[in-house]
Design a protein around this motif. Sequence first.
Motif, PDB file in Angstrom:
ATOM      1  N   GLN A 106       3.039   6.110 -11.760  1.00 51.27           N
ATOM      2  CA  GLN A 106       4.331   6.682 -11.733  1.00 51.27           C
ATOM      3  C   GLN A 106       4.446   8.023 -11.447  1.00 51.27           C
ATOM      4  N   PRO A 107       4.734   8.447 -10.301  1.00 58.92           N
ATOM      5  CA  PRO A 107       4.788  10.111  -9.709  1.00 58.92           C
ATOM      6  C   PRO A 107       6.030  10.535 -10.601  1.00 58.92           C
ATOM      7  N   VAL A 108       6.112  11.562 -10.779  1.00 55.25           N
ATOM      8  CA  VAL A 108       7.473  12.088 -11.369  1.00 55.25           C
ATOM      9  C   VAL A 108       8.501  12.625 -10.464  1.00 55.25           C
ATOM     10  N   GLY A 109       7.793  13.203  -9.391  1.00 50.65           N
ATOM     11  CA  GLY A 109       8.853  13.262  -8.168  1.00 50.65           C
ATOM     12  C   GLY A 109       8.359  12.143  -7.081  1.00 50.65           C
ATOM     13  N   ALA A 110       8.828  12.446  -5.782  1.00 49.23           N
ATOM     14  CA  ALA A 110       8.919  11.477  -4.660  1.00 49.23           C
ATOM     15  C   ALA A 110       7.311  11.092  -4.437  1.00 49.23           C
ATOM     16  N   VAL A 111       6.477  12.179  -4.656  1.00 43.58           N
ATOM     17  CA  VAL A 111       4.885  12.004  -4.350  1.00 43.58           C
ATOM     18  C   VAL A 111       4.287  12.472  -5.576  1.00 43.58           C
ATOM     19  N   GLY A 112       3.072  12.211  -5.994  1.00 37.26           N
ATOM     20  CA  GLY A 112       2.030  12.454  -7.142  1.00 37.26           C
ATOM     21  C   GLY A 112       1.260  13.150  -6.563  1.00 37.26           C
ATOM     22  N   GLY A 113       0.440  13.926  -7.929  1.00 35.10           N
ATOM     23  CA  GLY A 113      -0.855  14.357  -7.667  1.00 35.10           C
ATOM     24  C   GLY A 113      -1.925  13.566  -8.565  1.00 35.10           C
ATOM     25  N   ASP A 114      -1.626  12.497  -8.949  1.00 37.36           N
ATOM     26  CA  ASP A 114      -2.649  11.637  -9.671  1.00 37.36           C
ATOM     27  C   ASP A 114      -3.303  10.673  -8.362  1.00 37.36           C
ATOM     28  N   TYR A 115      -4.600  10.390  -9.017  1.00 34.18           N
ATOM     29  CA  TYR A 115      -5.228   9.525  -7.910  1.00 34.18           C
ATOM     30  C   TYR A 115      -5.684   8.388  -8.826  1.00 34.18           C
ATOM     31  N   CYS A 116      -5.485   7.260  -7.922  1.00 35.19           N
ATOM     32  CA  CYS A 116      -5.576   6.057  -8.786  1.00 35.19           C
ATOM     33  C   CYS A 116      -6.640   5.102  -7.747  1.00 35.19           C
ATOM     34  N   GLU A 117      -7.679   4.714  -7.811  1.00 33.45           N
ATOM     35  CA  GLU A 117      -8.515   3.871  -6.997  1.00 33.45           C
ATOM     36  C   GLU A 117      -9.118   2.688  -7.591  1.00 33.45           C
ATOM     37  N   GLY A 153     -17.475  -7.866  -3.124  1.00 30.19           N
ATOM     38  CA  GLY A 153     -16.859  -8.230  -4.152  1.00 30.19           C
ATOM     39  C   GLY A 153     -17.978  -8.297  -5.571  1.00 30.19           C
ATOM     40  N   GLU A 154     -19.359  -7.942  -5.172  1.00 31.33           N
ATOM     41  CA  GLU A 154     -20.043  -7.939  -6.246  1.00 31.33           C
ATOM     42  C   GLU A 154     -20.185  -6.851  -7.063  1.00 31.33           C
ATOM     43  N   SER A 155     -19.537  -5.628  -6.870  1.00 30.16           N
ATOM     44  CA  SER A 155     -19.316  -4.697  -7.572  1.00 30.16           C
ATOM     45  C   SER A 155     -17.678  -3.849  -7.351  1.00 30.16           C
ATOM     46  N   LEU A 156     -17.399  -3.396  -8.381  1.00 31.98           N
ATOM     47  CA  LEU A 156     -15.978  -2.871  -8.370  1.00 31.98           C
ATOM     48  C   LEU A 156     -15.978  -1.324  -8.585  1.00 31.98           C
ATOM     49  N   PHE A 157     -15.500  -0.339  -7.706  1.00 35.87           N
ATOM     50  CA  PHE A 157     -15.299   0.823  -8.148  1.00 35.87           C
ATOM     51  C   PHE A 157     -13.825   1.242  -8.668  1.00 35.87           C
ATOM     52  N   PHE A 158     -13.936   2.130  -9.512  1.00 41.41           N
ATOM     53  CA  PHE A 158     -12.391   2.408 -10.006  1.00 41.41           C
ATOM     54  C   PHE A 158     -12.498   3.744 -10.512  1.00 41.41           C
ATOM     55  N   ALA A 159     -11.225   4.531 -10.295  1.00 41.48           N
ATOM     56  CA  ALA A 159     -11.183   5.944 -10.707  1.00 41.48           C
ATOM     57  C   ALA A 159      -9.781   6.161 -11.128  1.00 41.48           C
ATOM     58  N   VAL A 160      -9.649   7.099 -12.138  1.00 42.05           N
ATOM     59  CA  VAL A 160      -8.105   7.864 -12.226  1.00 42.05           C
ATOM     60  C   VAL A 160      -8.486   9.425 -12.149  1.00 42.05           C
ATOM     61  N   GLY A 161      -7.628   9.866 -11.315  1.00 42.91           N
ATOM     62  CA  GLY A 161      -7.747  11.656 -11.335  1.00 42.91           C
ATOM     63  C   GLY A 161      -6.325  12.153 -11.336  1.00 42.91           C
ATOM     64  N   ASP A 162      -6.696  13.598 -11.405  1.00 42.23           N
ATOM     65  CA  ASP A 162      -5.549  14.255 -11.646  1.00 42.23           C
ATOM     66  C   ASP A 162      -5.757  15.562 -10.914  1.00 42.23           C
ATOM     67  N   VAL A 163      -4.946  16.081  -9.914  1.00 44.27           N
ATOM     68  CA  VAL A 163      -4.940  16.960  -9.154  1.00 44.27           C
ATOM     69  C   VAL A 163      -4.293  18.212  -9.712  1.00 44.27           C
ATOM     70  N   ALA A 164      -4.827  19.363  -9.855  1.00 45.94           N
ATOM     71  CA  ALA A 164      -4.134  20.532 -10.485  1.00 45.94           C
ATOM     72  C   ALA A 164      -3.036  20.948  -9.535  1.00 45.94           C
ATOM     73  N   GLY A 165      -1.994  21.062 -10.424  1.00 50.07           N
ATOM     74  CA  GLY A 165      -0.595  21.324  -9.593  1.00 50.07           C
ATOM     75  C   GLY A 165       0.326  20.294  -9.457  1.00 50.07           C
ATOM     76  N   LYS A 166       1.538  20.538  -8.727  1.00 50.80           N
ATOM     77  CA  LYS A 166       2.580  19.511  -8.508  1.00 50.80           C
ATOM     78  C   LYS A 166       3.242  19.434  -7.258  1.00 50.80           C
ATOM     79  N   GLY A 167       3.697  18.228  -6.784  1.00 49.59           N
ATOM     80  CA  GLY A 167       4.659  18.106  -5.855  1.00 49.59           C
ATOM     81  C   GLY A 167       3.752  17.882  -4.817  1.00 49.59           C
ATOM     82  N   VAL A 168       4.386  18.154  -3.292  1.00 46.58           N
ATOM     83  CA  VAL A 168       3.727  17.878  -2.271  1.00 46.58           C
ATOM     84  C   VAL A 168       2.431  18.332  -2.033  1.00 46.58           C
ATOM     85  N   ALA A 169       2.219  19.652  -2.468  1.00 47.09           N
ATOM     86  CA  ALA A 169       0.794  20.267  -2.298  1.00 47.09           C
ATOM     87  C   ALA A 169      -0.170  19.651  -3.012  1.00 47.09           C
TER      88      ALA A 169
END
Length: 328
Positions: free
Chosen positions: A122-133, A140-156
């Motif tokens: 759920q991005p707070v604006g139209a676009v988000g700086g979180d990363y979800c993978e 299908g033998e293994s699964l990569f998963f990630a959650v990240g957070d880029v410093a800053g906000k908005g389009v940048a």
Amino acid sequence: MDTASAAAVETFRPQLLDRRVRLLAASAAVPAAYFNELIAEIDAALGRIDKGSYGRCETCHDPIEADRLAQDPLVRFCLDHLSQAELEAHQRDLELAAQIQSKLLPLPNITPEAWDTQYRYQPVGAVGGDYCELIALSEGESLFFAVGDVAGKGVAASLLMTHLSAIFRSLLSLDLSLTDVMSRANRLFCESTASAHYATLACGRATASGVELCNAGHCTPLLLKRDGTKRLDSPGLPLGLFCSSQYPVRQVSLDAGDSLVLYSDGITESQDVEGNQYEEERLIRSLWDHRERTTGAMADGVLQDVGRFRQSRPPSDDITLLIVRRRG
Ligand SMILES: [Zn+2]
């Protein structure tokens, strides 16, 4: 001279002068009327720097948003005072960026045999700086998963997030160990972004024999087991801070029904109307309350709980929640 005008002189004057030189060099390639218009715009911006009014909105005289100025040093109005045409163009840009970003989110139907996965983004604006993978590897033998957070906000921030996503997707195709993926991702991110840019990220690889976890300064992943919740701390610096960082891998074993939970600080730093934060403790309690439910119902239950806690206070940061559960 205030700090804003000092920064304008230091940062933007050389940029504008450089732009002027380049435009002059390319004058033959541009129709005369358009060329004159561009030169006049650059000269007007240089004039504003001399007068000390550069970077301030011409309507309200408040500072113009720094990320917009960095993208286009010729902007003259803050977001609140764009003309209708500029506003519509800005809205179209945002909608396009949101569309592009939504295509980078994991497909909802990634369900490798041994694992049940769910995420909420759920991005707070139209676009988000979180990363979800979530990526199924080796057929299908293994699964990569990630959650990240880029410093800053908005389009940048969302641009850096797409950059991070591209880095991980290309590295994951190379069949490297998780610790190698992380140290290479760190190096690539570090070398290709400005030094003020960094990202925190927790990720893992799930296989039949268990789960490997790495953490680059991100919120501690949680492991929900039948008899309680464990915090899975592991050391690691955020990606992009230092070009050579090491990311030790932590092995975690999950029994059938155990859930691994990754999230961004948009959840734990959610505030109620009095400014109290939701905190990890409430998240752990909420996950525990929903432990008997499906992963989807668990994810929705936690986000509803965060919403109830916030009351009328609007979210101020992107929210990401990812659950990986071992099937029984
Ligand atoms: Zn304004």
